[in-house]
Design a protein around this motif. Structure first.
Motif, short mmCIF file in Angstrom:
data_model
loop_
_atom_site.label_atom_id
_atom_site.label_comp_id
_atom_site.label_asym_id
_atom_site.label_seq_id
_atom_site.Cartn_x
_atom_site.Cartn_y
_atom_site.Cartn_z
N ALA A 160 0.83 -1.20 0.00
CA ALA A 160 0.00 0.00 0.00
C ALA A 160 0.87 1.26 0.00
CB ALA A 160 -0.93 -0.01 1.21
N ALA A 161 1.95 1.26 0.80
CA ALA A 161 2.85 2.41 0.85
C ALA A 161 3.55 2.61 -0.48
CB ALA A 161 3.89 2.21 1.96
N GLU A 162 3.91 1.51 -1.14
CA GLU A 162 4.56 1.61 -2.45
C GLU A 162 3.62 2.26 -3.47
OE1 GLU A 162 7.53 0.87 -5.49
OE2 GLU A 162 7.57 1.05 -3.31
N ILE A 163 2.36 1.84 -3.46
CA ILE A 163 1.40 2.42 -4.40
C ILE A 163 1.18 3.90 -4.08
CG2 ILE A 163 -1.00 2.33 -5.21
CD1 ILE A 163 -0.96 -0.67 -4.60
N ALA A 164 1.07 4.23 -2.79
CA ALA A 164 0.85 5.62 -2.41
C ALA A 164 2.03 6.51 -2.81
CB ALA A 164 0.63 5.72 -0.90
N ALA A 165 3.24 5.95 -2.80
CA ALA A 165 4.43 6.72 -3.15
C ALA A 165 4.60 6.86 -4.66
CB ALA A 165 5.67 6.07 -2.54
N THR A 166 4.26 5.81 -5.41
CA THR A 166 4.54 5.80 -6.85
C THR A 166 3.32 6.15 -7.71
OG1 THR A 166 4.10 3.41 -6.96
CG2 THR A 166 6.38 4.12 -6.60
N ARG A 167 2.12 5.94 -7.15
CA ARG A 167 0.88 6.27 -7.89
C ARG A 167 -0.03 7.12 -7.00
NH1 ARG A 167 -0.62 3.07 -12.12
NH2 ARG A 167 -2.10 4.77 -12.49
N PRO A 256 15.29 -9.14 -0.03
CA PRO A 256 14.38 -8.25 0.69
C PRO A 256 14.37 -6.84 0.10
CG PRO A 256 15.77 -9.46 2.22
CD PRO A 256 16.34 -9.69 0.85
N ALA A 257 13.52 -6.64 -0.91
CA ALA A 257 13.41 -5.32 -1.53
C ALA A 257 12.05 -4.73 -1.21
CB ALA A 257 13.58 -5.45 -3.04
N ALA A 258 11.53 -5.07 -0.03
CA ALA A 258 10.14 -4.74 0.27
C ALA A 258 9.98 -3.69 1.35
CB ALA A 258 9.40 -6.02 0.67
N ASN A 259 11.02 -2.98 1.72
CA ASN A 259 10.89 -2.10 2.87
C ASN A 259 10.54 -0.65 2.53
OD1 ASN A 259 11.37 -4.11 4.75
ND2 ASN A 259 13.58 -3.89 4.57
N VAL A 260 10.87 -0.20 1.37
CA VAL A 260 10.54 1.13 0.83
C VAL A 260 10.60 2.31 1.80
CG1 VAL A 260 9.16 0.16 -1.03
CG2 VAL A 260 8.01 0.79 1.08
N GLU A 265 8.78 9.47 2.26
CA GLU A 265 8.70 10.92 2.20
C GLU A 265 7.94 11.40 0.97
OE1 GLU A 265 13.06 11.62 0.10
OE2 GLU A 265 12.81 11.91 2.25
N ASP A 266 7.75 10.50 -0.02
CA ASP A 266 7.02 10.87 -1.23
C ASP A 266 5.51 10.71 -1.08
OD1 ASP A 266 9.45 11.38 -2.44
OD2 ASP A 266 9.59 9.41 -3.38
N ILE A 267 5.07 10.12 0.03
CA ILE A 267 3.64 9.89 0.23
C ILE A 267 2.97 11.19 0.68
CG2 ILE A 267 1.92 8.63 1.58
CD1 ILE A 267 3.92 6.33 1.78
N THR A 268 1.91 11.56 -0.03
CA THR A 268 1.20 12.81 0.28
C THR A 268 -0.20 12.55 0.83
OG1 THR A 268 0.44 12.93 -2.03
CG2 THR A 268 2.48 14.10 -1.47
N ALA A 269 -0.71 11.32 0.72
CA ALA A 269 -2.07 11.01 1.17
C ALA A 269 -2.15 11.02 2.69
CB ALA A 269 -2.49 9.64 0.63
N GLY A 294 6.62 11.67 9.30
CA GLY A 294 6.34 13.01 9.80
C GLY A 294 4.88 13.36 9.95
N ASP A 295 4.09 13.18 8.90
CA ASP A 295 2.69 13.63 8.94
C ASP A 295 1.69 12.53 9.27
OD1 ASP A 295 3.48 16.20 8.25
OD2 ASP A 295 3.39 15.78 6.10
N ALA A 296 2.14 11.34 9.57
CA ALA A 296 1.22 10.23 9.85
C ALA A 296 0.60 10.37 11.23
CB ALA A 296 1.93 8.89 9.73
N GLU A 297 -0.59 9.83 11.37
CA GLU A 297 -1.28 9.77 12.66
C GLU A 297 -1.08 8.38 13.25
OE1 GLU A 297 -5.90 9.63 14.28
OE2 GLU A 297 -5.44 10.58 12.36
#
Length: 323
Positions: A160-167, A256-260, A265-269, A294-297
């Motif tokens: 989910a984080a990968e999608i939020a960062a790249t799409r 292990p290339a799954a940690n992203v 920092e690229d996630i804006t949602a 930083g901005d997560a709850e």
């Protein structure tokens, strides 16, 4: 005249102990090798159900991979659910779906190699979060007319984080549940990477062996969530699908290339991190995530598995995020 001969060496206690220790190690290695050989022969005999023989109520196909999809309810903003590393896949979301009870549209997706989605028997790019993110984002795009809320547990949180960062155009909100972006796994996962023995370890501890039930509900005996009879039955069917052990073993043996964490920092949602304080993710990992993001709850629950034991409260957070 005879030459002088050294006196015979005495068998000291330390020598006897050393020999016994070597003998025990050799017997152990021999036993493990025999066990692994028998178990590896057993796997294709137990997992003999072709995946194509399992009827799906709904599915999506992305670049040759058939994704099993559980799409239910209706709302302007759909919620996509991605599961953790567990062969039963999205079956683990039954409690959460019951708690949401149709308040929003939910789309639970089995990730590649899990649940009723296409098996991938070899390690490689298919099991990196980057590739899974690309393929799953195609499912999100096909099932949504606009931005959606993504909810992921463990591995699903990384996807989910990968999608939020790249799409980012696909994501209206993000919920990450008990995802350790920085951990290296336990001793079982390390043992699964040992040649020859590793596949048998995967089968024994995570698929159909005597300890495999703990893979689905690791804290059941400690007072945590225990699967329902329907969930146990569903898992048993999935465990019999051909290639299940090979797929999970392939995932465990992929680099292990799954940690992203570099992409967080690229996630804006808008993002919520749900942490089970008694669960497997250490507090240090959560603190590092919150510092880097930083901005997560942060929402904490004093349980082993929040998505199961506090499903009502988590469901409220999901509905609010999609509102």
């Amino acid at each position: 005249m005879r030459g002088l001969q050294p006196p015979p060496k005495r068998e000291t206690p330390s020598r006897i102990v050393a020999r016994m220790a070597v003998l025990i190690v050799l017997l152990f290695l021999f036993s493990v090798t025999v066990w692994a050989a028998v178990t590896n022969q057993q796997i294709p005999l137990v997992e003999d159900l072709p995946l194509d023989a399992v009827a799906l109520e709904d599915s999506e196909t992305s670049e040759g991979i058939r994704f099993n999809v559980d799409d239910q309810g209706s709302s302007d903003i759909p919620v996509f659910l991605f599961h953790d590393v567990e062969i039963s896949g999205s079956v683990m979301f039954d409690n959460l779906l019951n708690s949401i009870d149709g308040e929003v549209r939910t789309v639970a997706v089995d990730l590649p190699g899990f649940g009723l989605t296409t098996r991938i028997p070899s390690p490689g790019i298919f099991y990196t979060v980057r590739d899974m993110g690309e393929r799953v984002s195609a499912v999100v795009e096909a099932r949504s007319d606009g931005p959606a809320v993504l909810v992921g547990v463990g591995l699903g949180g990384k996807v989910a984080a990968e999608i939020a960062a790249t799409r980012p155009e696909l994501v209206a909100g993000l919920m990450i549940i008990d995802t350790d972006f920085y951990g290296g796994g336990g001793w079982v996962q390390l043992a699964e990477r040992i040649p020859f023995v590793g596949r048998a370890m995967t089968y024994a501890f995570e698929v159909s062996g005597p300890l495999s039930g703990q893979a689905q509900a690791p804290y059941c005996e400690e007072g945590g969530w225990c699967p329902s009879p329907d969930q146990v039955e569903a898992r048993a069917v999935i465990a019999g699908i051909a290639g299940t052990t090979y797929s999970l073993h392939g995932f465990r043996n992929t680099t292990p290339a799954a940690n992203v964490p570099s992409l967080l920092e690229d996630i804006t949602a808008p993002t919520i991190y749900v942490w089970s304080e008694d669960g497997p993710v250490p507090e240090s990992s959560v603190e590092r995530f919150m510092e880097e993001f930083g901005d997560a709850e942060l929402e904490s629950f004093d349980v082993f598995q929040a998505v199961q034991e506090s499903s009502g409260a988590v469901a409220d957070l999901v509905v609010e995020l999609a509102g």
